[in-house]
Design an enzyme around this catalytic site. Structure first.
Site, PDB file in Angstrom:
ATOM      1  N   TYR A  87       0.871  -1.122   0.001  1.00 19.61           N
ATOM      2  CA  TYR A  87       0.194   0.097  -0.007  1.00 19.61           C
ATOM      3  C   TYR A  87       0.748   1.275   0.096  1.00 19.61           C
ATOM      4  O   TYR A  87       2.250   1.337   0.195  1.00 19.61           O
ATOM      5  CB  TYR A  87      -0.997   0.129   1.286  1.00 19.61           C
ATOM      6  CG  TYR A  87      -0.494   0.228   2.598  1.00 19.61           C
ATOM      7  CD1 TYR A  87      -0.512   1.292   3.168  1.00 19.61           C
ATOM      8  CD2 TYR A  87       0.177  -0.596   3.367  1.00 19.61           C
ATOM      9  CE1 TYR A  87       0.417   1.819   4.199  1.00 19.61           C
ATOM     10  CE2 TYR A  87       0.597  -0.546   4.388  1.00 19.61           C
ATOM     11  CZ  TYR A  87       0.713   0.448   5.003  1.00 19.61           C
ATOM     12  OH  TYR A  87       1.301   0.750   6.225  1.00 19.61           O
ATOM     13  N   CYS A  88       0.238   2.211  -0.631  1.00 17.57           N
ATOM     14  CA  CYS A  88       0.815   3.631  -0.558  1.00 17.57           C
ATOM     15  C   CYS A  88       0.089   4.683   0.295  1.00 17.57           C
ATOM     16  O   CYS A  88      -0.721   4.400   0.961  1.00 17.57           O
ATOM     17  CB  CYS A  88       1.407   3.964  -2.000  1.00 17.57           C
ATOM     18  SG  CYS A  88       0.046   4.097  -3.220  1.00 17.57           S
ATOM     19  N   TYR A  89      -0.095   5.921  -0.555  1.00 16.06           N
ATOM     20  CA  TYR A  89      -0.804   6.925   0.004  1.00 16.06           C
ATOM     21  C   TYR A  89      -2.474   6.802  -0.706  1.00 16.06           C
ATOM     22  O   TYR A  89      -3.338   6.776   0.130  1.00 16.06           O
ATOM     23  CB  TYR A  89      -0.494   8.392  -0.474  1.00 16.06           C
ATOM     24  CG  TYR A  89       0.612   8.859  -0.002  1.00 16.06           C
ATOM     25  CD1 TYR A  89       0.849   9.520   1.126  1.00 16.06           C
ATOM     26  CD2 TYR A  89       1.862   8.601  -0.689  1.00 16.06           C
ATOM     27  CE1 TYR A  89       1.732   9.958   1.920  1.00 16.06           C
ATOM     28  CE2 TYR A  89       3.092   9.062  -0.147  1.00 16.06           C
ATOM     29  CZ  TYR A  89       3.085   9.908   1.259  1.00 16.06           C
ATOM     30  OH  TYR A  89       4.392  10.228   1.680  1.00 16.06           O
TER      31      TYR A  89
ATOM     32  N   GLY B  53      -2.840   4.803  -3.640  1.00 12.99           N
ATOM     33  CA  GLY B  53      -3.056   3.111  -4.514  1.00 12.99           C
ATOM     34  C   GLY B  53      -2.300   3.157  -5.720  1.00 12.99           C
ATOM     35  O   GLY B  53      -2.199   2.300  -6.234  1.00 12.99           O
TER      36      GLY B  53
ATOM     37  N   TYR C 203      -3.461   3.987   2.090  1.00 12.63           N
ATOM     38  CA  TYR C 203      -3.453   4.799   3.396  1.00 12.63           C
ATOM     39  C   TYR C 203      -4.709   5.678   3.570  1.00 12.63           C
ATOM     40  O   TYR C 203      -5.334   5.722   4.659  1.00 12.63           O
ATOM     41  CB  TYR C 203      -2.216   5.110   4.102  1.00 12.63           C
ATOM     42  CG  TYR C 203      -2.272   5.177   5.487  1.00 12.63           C
ATOM     43  CD1 TYR C 203      -2.238   4.334   6.300  1.00 12.63           C
ATOM     44  CD2 TYR C 203      -2.485   6.428   6.340  1.00 12.63           C
ATOM     45  CE1 TYR C 203      -1.947   4.263   7.631  1.00 12.63           C
ATOM     46  CE2 TYR C 203      -2.389   6.478   7.654  1.00 12.63           C
ATOM     47  CZ  TYR C 203      -2.302   5.291   8.249  1.00 12.63           C
ATOM     48  OH  TYR C 203      -2.348   5.559   9.579  1.00 12.63           O
TER      49      TYR C 203
END
Length: 107
Positions: free
Chosen positions: A65-67, A69, A95
């Site tokens: 995961y990141c900020y 997607g 996130y």
């Protein structure tokens, strides 16, 4: 095409103590990770991932995961292509989608 899991699905896996069964990778920058991350997540920036993907011993399942997607889809593709994991997924919405779940759980 990279599989995308909902934050709810990822939460269920974490809550079922399934976290030992998969690698949960946070590819955001260090400040974002320090400000908050998913339980059991390992911090590996996308740059670090590019440098180490071949050398890692991946779990059978990996969730990235990141900020929001986008970077996690890129990271998941990289792991799919060069890593030895059997299944790789990105958490849809990143996130940003996880935070409301945490706030709801705290209420």
């Amino acid at each position: 095409m990279v599989e995308e899991l909902t934050p709810e699905t990822v939460r269920e896996r974490i809550e079922q103590d399934d976290a030992d069964e998969f690698d949960l990778i946070d590819v955001r920058d260090a400040d974002a990770y320090d400000d908050g991350h998913l339980p059991g997540a390992e911090h590996v920036t996308i740059g670090e991932l590019e440098d180490t993907v071949l050398d890692r011993d991946w779990a059978d399942d990996v969730v990235v995961y990141c900020y929001v997607g986008k970077t996690s889809v890129q990271a998941a593709r990289l792991i799919e292509e060069y890593g030895d994991a059997e299944s790789v997924a990105s958490m849809a919405g990143g996130y940003d989608a996880w935070e409301p779940l945490e706030a709801e759980a705290a209420d």
